[in-house]
Write a protein that holds these residues in place. Structure first.
Motif, PDB file in Angstrom:
ATOM      1  N   GLN A  29       8.581  18.176  -7.188  1.00  0.00           N
ATOM      2  CA  GLN A  29       9.304  18.213  -5.919  1.00  0.00           C
ATOM      3  C   GLN A  29       8.364  18.672  -4.812  1.00  0.00           C
ATOM      4  N   MET A  30       8.485  18.001  -3.664  1.00  0.00           N
ATOM      5  CA  MET A  30       7.645  18.339  -2.512  1.00  0.00           C
ATOM      6  C   MET A  30       8.504  18.325  -1.263  1.00  0.00           C
TER       7      MET A  30
ATOM      8  N   LYS B 180      11.552  14.290  -2.909  1.00  0.00           N
ATOM      9  CA  LYS B 180      11.243  14.958  -1.636  1.00  0.00           C
ATOM     10  C   LYS B 180      12.456  15.802  -1.247  1.00  0.00           C
ATOM     11  N   VAL B 181      12.192  17.042  -0.845  1.00  0.00           N
ATOM     12  CA  VAL B 181      13.303  17.913  -0.453  1.00  0.00           C
ATOM     13  C   VAL B 181      13.148  18.362   0.998  1.00  0.00           C
ATOM     14  N   ASP B 182      14.259  18.663   1.619  1.00  0.00           N
ATOM     15  CA  ASP B 182      14.259  19.144   3.007  1.00  0.00           C
ATOM     16  C   ASP B 182      13.524  20.487   3.055  1.00  0.00           C
ATOM     17  N   PRO B 183      12.470  20.573   3.863  1.00  0.00           N
ATOM     18  CA  PRO B 183      11.666  21.803   3.863  1.00  0.00           C
ATOM     19  C   PRO B 183      12.332  22.984   4.573  1.00  0.00           C
TER      20      PRO B 183
ATOM     21  N   ASN C 143      10.690  27.972  -4.599  1.00  0.00           N
ATOM     22  CA  ASN C 143      11.944  27.438  -4.047  1.00  0.00           C
ATOM     23  C   ASN C 143      11.962  25.922  -4.116  1.00  0.00           C
ATOM     24  N   ILE C 144      10.810  25.327  -3.777  1.00  0.00           N
ATOM     25  CA  ILE C 144      10.725  23.860  -3.785  1.00  0.00           C
ATOM     26  C   ILE C 144      10.896  23.332  -5.217  1.00  0.00           C
ATOM     27  N   ALA C 145      10.522  24.136  -6.195  1.00  0.00           N
ATOM     28  CA  ALA C 145      10.632  23.712  -7.595  1.00  0.00           C
ATOM     29  C   ALA C 145      12.055  23.787  -8.133  1.00  0.00           C
TER      30      ALA C 145
ATOM     31  N   ILE D 296      17.778  22.261  -4.676  1.00  0.00           N
ATOM     32  CA  ILE D 296      17.486  23.351  -3.741  1.00  0.00           C
ATOM     33  C   ILE D 296      18.204  23.190  -2.404  1.00  0.00           C
ATOM     34  N   GLU D 297      18.334  21.947  -1.945  1.00  0.00           N
ATOM     35  CA  GLU D 297      18.983  21.723  -0.636  1.00  0.00           C
ATOM     36  C   GLU D 297      20.417  22.258  -0.656  1.00  0.00           C
ATOM     37  N   ASN D 298      21.108  21.964  -1.720  1.00  0.00           N
ATOM     38  CA  ASN D 298      22.500  22.409  -1.859  1.00  0.00           C
ATOM     39  C   ASN D 298      22.597  23.933  -2.004  1.00  0.00           C
ATOM     40  N   ILE D 299      21.650  24.480  -2.761  1.00  0.00           N
ATOM     41  CA  ILE D 299      21.626  25.937  -2.969  1.00  0.00           C
ATOM     42  C   ILE D 299      21.467  26.647  -1.624  1.00  0.00           C
ATOM     43  N   ILE D 300      20.569  26.117  -0.792  1.00  0.00           N
ATOM     44  CA  ILE D 300      20.336  26.710   0.527  1.00  0.00           C
ATOM     45  C   ILE D 300      21.599  26.594   1.399  1.00  0.00           C
TER      46      ILE D 300
END
Ligand code: ZN
Length: 447
Positions: free
Chosen positions: A330-331, A369-372, A418-420, A424-428
Motif C-alpha cells: 500500500q502506498m 493506493k490509499v488517501d494520504p 498506518n499506510i500498511a 486505513i481510509e475507513n479507520i481514519i
C-alpha cells in the motif's frame, strides 16, 4: 483463499570451468576423448547390427527377439556395453564408458525412424567431441580462492590407472573460474545447488568441465493479509512498515544523495550561466545552441540519476515485500497533491511509486493506493488523529509524538505503519467521527 503460492519447479543449468593446463592431465583427457569417440561409433555400429538381426529374426520367427532372453540384459545398451567392455575404452572409468554407450544407443534408437525413411544417415561421432562425466564422478570440490577451485574427477578404470602408474583413477584437477562461475561453485559446495551429470569438452586447445547443476528457486508464499506500507519522503526516500510485525521497519535510500547531486549539478549550471554572462562574444563559441545544450544535458543528468536511484530503491522494496511474504503493497495516492513547488518532488515520488507498482505486479503482489490524508497525523499505537497544532505532535521532521498516549516514534515509520493497515481510509474516517463527537461532548460541558 488468502494464500497465494508462486509455483516454481527445479531448474537445470550448465556452466563451464576451464580445467587448468597440466601436461599429464591434458594428455589423459585427450586420450579419454579419443577412446570415447571410438566407443560411441562402435556402439552405433553394434546398434545397427542388432537392428538388422532383429529384423531378420522377426521375418523368420514372426516376432522380435527378446534381448533379455538372448543376452540377459533388458537394456540393449547394457548388452552393447558388455560386448564392448572386453575390447574398447578399457582404461576409461566405467560410468563415463557406460553413459557414452547409452548416449550413442539412445541416439540411434531415436534416429531410427528417420534413418528408415532415408531422411538422415546414421550418426558418426567426431574426434573432438565431448565425453560424459556423471555427478558421482566429481568429488572433493574445494575453494582455493575465488578464481581457483580444486576437485577430484573419477576418470580412469583400475586398469587405466595401473597402465599409467597411478594408485587409482581419481584425478586431481584445478578449475579456473570467471564470469561469476565461482558463485555457482560456492553454492554447489554449500549444497544450495546440486551437481548433475556433466561433460568434459575441448574448445580451442582448452579442456572445460561443463558443469550441470540443478536448483529450486526460492519458494515464495505471498499472503494477501500481509500488507507492506511504503511512505515516501524527503529525508528518507521510502520508509517501510508492515501490518503484522510491530517491530519491522526499513529505511530505503538516502534523500541526501539526490539533494547533494542536485546541488552539485545546479552549481555547475550556475557557473555555466555566469560564464555566459561574463564571456565576450568571441569566447562563447558556437553560440546559444551549444550553451542551451549544456544546460539541457545537466537536467538530463539529474533525471537519469533519479531514475537509476528509483530503480534501485523500487527493486529493493519489492524484494523486501517478497521476502516478508507480503501479498499487498500500500502506498499514498499522490495524485491529489499539486501544490506549487512540490510538483517536481512529487514527480520523483510518483516515478518511484510507478517502478514499485510494475515490479510488484511482476511478482504477483497487489498494489493499493490509499488517501494520504492523516496517515502522518494518526498515532499507530493508540489510533488518535492529531488535527492542527503540529508543533506538539511533530516537534521536528523526524519525530512523531502522540499527544494522547505519549508514544514517541520515528515519524516516517509511524506513517508507513498506518499506510500498511488494511482499510486505513475507513479507520481514519471512523476515528475522526469519534473524536468529533467527543470534542462536541466536551464543548457542551465546557459551556
Ligand atoms: Zn497514541
Amino acid at each position: 483463499m488468502a494464500k497465494k503460492e508462486n509455483k516454481i519447479k527445479t531448474m537445470t543449468k550448465t556452466m563451464r570451468c576451464e580445467i587448468k593446463y597440466n601436461k599429464e592431465i591434458y594428455k589423459l583427457l585427450g586420450d579419454i576423448q579419443y577412446e570415447v569417440y571410438l566407443l560411441k561409433n562402435k556402439a552405433t555400429t553394434l546398434s545397427y547390427d542388432w537392428q538388422n538381426f532383429s529384423f531378420s529374426y522377426s521375418e523368420r520367427f514372426g516376432q522380435y527377439p527378446n534381448s533379455k532372453e538372448l543376452t540377459g540384459q533388458v537394456w540393449i545398451s547394457g548388452d552393447i556395453n558388455n560386448v564392448l567392455k572386453e575390447e574398447h575404452a578399457k582404461s576409461v572409468y566405467s560410468m563415463t564408458r557406460e553413459t557414452a554407450v547409452k548416449e550413442a544407443v539412445d541416439k540411434f534408437k531415436n534416429d531410427t525412424p528417420e534413418i528408415m525413411k532415408g531422411n538422415i544417415s546414421i550418426a558418426r561421432y567426431k574426434r573432438d567431441g565431448s565425453f560424459p562425466i556423471r555427478a558421482k564422478q566429481i568429488t572433493n570440490l574445494i575453494k582455493q580462492n575465488s578464481k581457483l577451485y580444486t576437485s577430484k574427477l573419477a576418470l580412469l578404470s583400475r586398469e587405466g590407472a595401473k597402465e599409467r602408474g597411478l594408485k587409482n583413477g581419481q584425478i586431481d584437477v584445478e578449475l579456473k573460474t570467471g564470469n561469476g562461475s565461482n558463485v555457482i561453485l560456492d553454492r554447489l559446495i554449500s549444497g544450495e545447488y546440486k551437481l548433475s551429470d556433466s561433460k568434459i569438452g575441448k574448445v580451442k586447445n582448452k579442456f572445460y568441465l561443463l558443469v550441470a547443476y540443478t536448483f529450486t528457486p526460492e519458494k515464495v508464499e505471498l499472503d494477501e493479509n500481509k500488507v507492506m506500507g511504503v511512505d515516501v519522503g524527503v529525508n528518507v526516500p521510502a520508509t517501510l512498515g508492515v501490518n503484522f510485525d510491530k517491530y519491522y521497519r526499513q529505511f530505503v535510500g538516502n534523500g541526501k544523495e539526490i539533494a547533494d547531486f542536485e546541488n552539485q549539478v545546479v552549481a555547475r549550471k550556475k557557473r555555466i550561466q555566469e560564464s555566459r554572462k561574463w564571456a565576450g562574444k568571441g569566447s562563447v563559441g558556437h553560440g546559444i545552441k551549444t550553451r542551451t545544450k549544456a544546460v539541457d544535458k545537466i537536467s538530463g543528468k539529474i533525471a537519469n540519476f533519479k531514475q537509476t536511484k528509483n530503480h534501485n530503491w523500487s527493486r529493493y522494496i519489492v524484494d523486501e515485500a517478497v521476502k516478508m511474504g507480503c501479498g499487498v503493497i500500500q502506498m499514498e495516492d499522490l495524485s491529489g497533491i499539486s501544490e506549487e513547488n512540490t510538483f517536481l518532488k512529487t514527480w520523483t515520488y510518483y516515478q518511484l511509486q510507478q517502478y514499485i507498482t510494475y515490479k510488484a505486479e511482476e511478482k504477483g503482489i497487489k498494489v493499493i493506493k490509499v488517501d494520504p490524508k492523516y496517515t502522518s497525523a494518526r498515532c499507530n499505537k493508540c489510533g488518535h488523529i492529531h488535527i492542527g497544532n503540529k508543533d506538539n505532535w511533530r516537534p521536528n521532521q523526524e519525530t512523531f509524538h502522540c499527544q494522547n498516549c505519549n508514544h514517541k516514534v520515528n515519524a516516517d515509520v509511524n506513517a508507513a505503519r498506518n499506510i500498511a493497515m488494511k482499510d486505513i481510509e475507513n479507520i481514519i474516517k471512523q476515528q475522526l467521527k469519534v473524536q468529533e463527537k467527543h470534542s462536541k461532548h466536551a464543548m457542551k460541558y465546557l459551556v
